[in-house]
Design a protein around this motif. Structure first.
Motif, PDB file in Angstrom:
ATOM      1  N   LEU A  46       0.850  -1.193   0.000  1.00 40.95           N
ATOM      2  CA  LEU A  46       0.000   0.000   0.000  1.00 40.95           C
ATOM      3  C   LEU A  46       0.886   1.244   0.000  1.00 40.95           C
ATOM      4  O   LEU A  46       1.817   1.350   0.789  1.00 40.95           O
ATOM      5  N   LYS A  47       0.604   2.184  -0.887  1.00 40.66           N
ATOM      6  CA  LYS A  47       1.477   3.358  -0.998  1.00 40.66           C
ATOM      7  C   LYS A  47       1.451   4.222   0.256  1.00 40.66           C
ATOM      8  O   LYS A  47       2.388   4.974   0.511  1.00 40.66           O
ATOM      9  N   GLN A  48       0.392   4.104   1.057  1.00 36.72           N
ATOM     10  CA  GLN A  48       0.329   4.873   2.304  1.00 36.72           C
ATOM     11  C   GLN A  48       1.104   4.208   3.442  1.00 36.72           C
ATOM     12  O   GLN A  48       1.312   4.813   4.499  1.00 36.72           O
ATOM     13  N   SER A  49       1.531   2.939   3.250  1.00 38.25           N
ATOM     14  CA  SER A  49       2.144   2.180   4.341  1.00 38.25           C
ATOM     15  C   SER A  49       3.403   2.819   4.909  1.00 38.25           C
ATOM     16  O   SER A  49       3.536   2.941   6.132  1.00 38.25           O
ATOM     17  N   PRO A  50       4.379   3.243   4.068  1.00 33.67           N
ATOM     18  CA  PRO A  50       5.593   3.844   4.646  1.00 33.67           C
ATOM     19  C   PRO A  50       5.302   5.085   5.477  1.00 33.67           C
ATOM     20  O   PRO A  50       5.849   5.254   6.568  1.00 33.67           O
ATOM     21  N   ARG A  51       4.416   5.958   4.978  1.00 32.48           N
ATOM     22  CA  ARG A  51       4.101   7.182   5.703  1.00 32.48           C
ATOM     23  C   ARG A  51       3.347   6.881   6.991  1.00 32.48           C
ATOM     24  O   ARG A  51       3.619   7.482   8.040  1.00 32.48           O
ATOM     25  N   ALA A  52       2.411   5.920   6.928  1.00 32.22           N
ATOM     26  CA  ALA A  52       1.631   5.574   8.114  1.00 32.22           C
ATOM     27  C   ALA A  52       2.518   4.949   9.184  1.00 32.22           C
ATOM     28  O   ALA A  52       2.415   5.268  10.375  1.00 32.22           O
TER      29      ALA A  52
END
Length: 264
Positions: A65-71
């Motif tokens: 998921l592209k949001q995973s690193p930021r989350a």
């Protein structure tokens, strides 16, 4: 541990300042990221449901998921600050704490990267990763090569090229890309073979196997971050002027040393 420019800068700082590297064990760290936006996914395969057009609403991050690193990094930052660490203003991936805490000791092995620390500096290698790669490809007993690619290789896309396995080729190139984090000597060869992931030929596969033969000659090579006693910045660049056979563009490269250690 992705050896990006930020990570390399941290390593040369640790080498020059005599800091030691330590490791913490966080299982499935990416799966601990909490999403702040609504994200939906299809029903997983083989999940039985009688309802049609049903989707899943994610509460936690998933791999890919592209949001995973930021989350994950957002939650990680909160946890680090809660435990007394301070985030560096010039490098937001660096957290500092002057009081020794409980950890797993000196960093020795992480995600296929071996770390050796001494008074002379820090040495990174992927010796086991290379040997496993050679074993998986049946190249462990191959004849070593002195160069990472054939001189004047003329690799390109041609109408009469013989196709090769389109599943095996990108898988091997992907493993070489990860290896190039500690083996900048193969970076050019890997950049060449990675251009043909969409339509690999036998010639392209032979170039990949040649890289493996080169790795067989010295599987333990790696990166050294030494203490040089200065913070000088030195940069080098090169260009071959329209050397790309596929599109006629120039192939350029550069690398930068900070404090005598390779950073980019």
């Amino acid at each position: 541990m992705n050896l990006s420019g930020d990570i390399r800068q941290d390593l040369w700082q640790k080498a020059n300042l005599d800091w030691s590297l330590h490791q913490f064990d966080v299982k499935n760290s990416f799966l601990h990221g909490e999403l702040t936006e609504e994200v939906y996914m299809d029903i997983p395969p083989r999940y039985n449901t009688t309802q049609t057009r049903t989707v899943c609403k994610l509460r936690k991050a998933l791999y890919g998921l592209k949001q995973s690193p930021r989350a994950w990094f957002g939650r990680f930052t909160v946890a680090m600050k809660k435990n007394g660490f301070k985030e560096c203003n010039s490098n937001h991936t660096l957290f500092l704490k002057h009081r020794k805490g409980k950890d797993l000791g000196g960093l020795k092995y992480f995600l296929g990267i071996e770390v050796a620390q001494s008074q002379q500096g820090i040495f990174l290698s992927q010796n086991k990763y290379v040997l496993d790669l050679l074993t998986d490809t049946g190249m462990l007993d191959c004849k070593p090569a002195d160069t990472f690619i054939v001189y004047n290789h003329h690799l390109g896309e041609y109408p009469d090229q013989v196709p090769t396995n389109k599943e095996r080729y990108p898988r091997l190139v992907g493993r070489l890309i990860y290896l190039s984090h500690t083996r900048p000597d193969i970076a050019y060869a890997v950049s060449v073979v990675s251009q043909f992931m969409h339509s690999p030929s036998e010639d392209h596969m032979n170039a990949v196997l040649w890289i493996l033969r080169y790795l067989k000659s010295a599987p333990g090579k790696g990166l050294t971050f030494s203490k040089h006693g200065h913070l000088n910045i030195d940069g080098y660049s090169n260009i071959d002027w329209a050397g790309n056979l596929t599109n006629g563009k120039s192939i350029s490269s550069y690398f930068t040393f900070v404090g005598g250690n390779l950073v980019t």
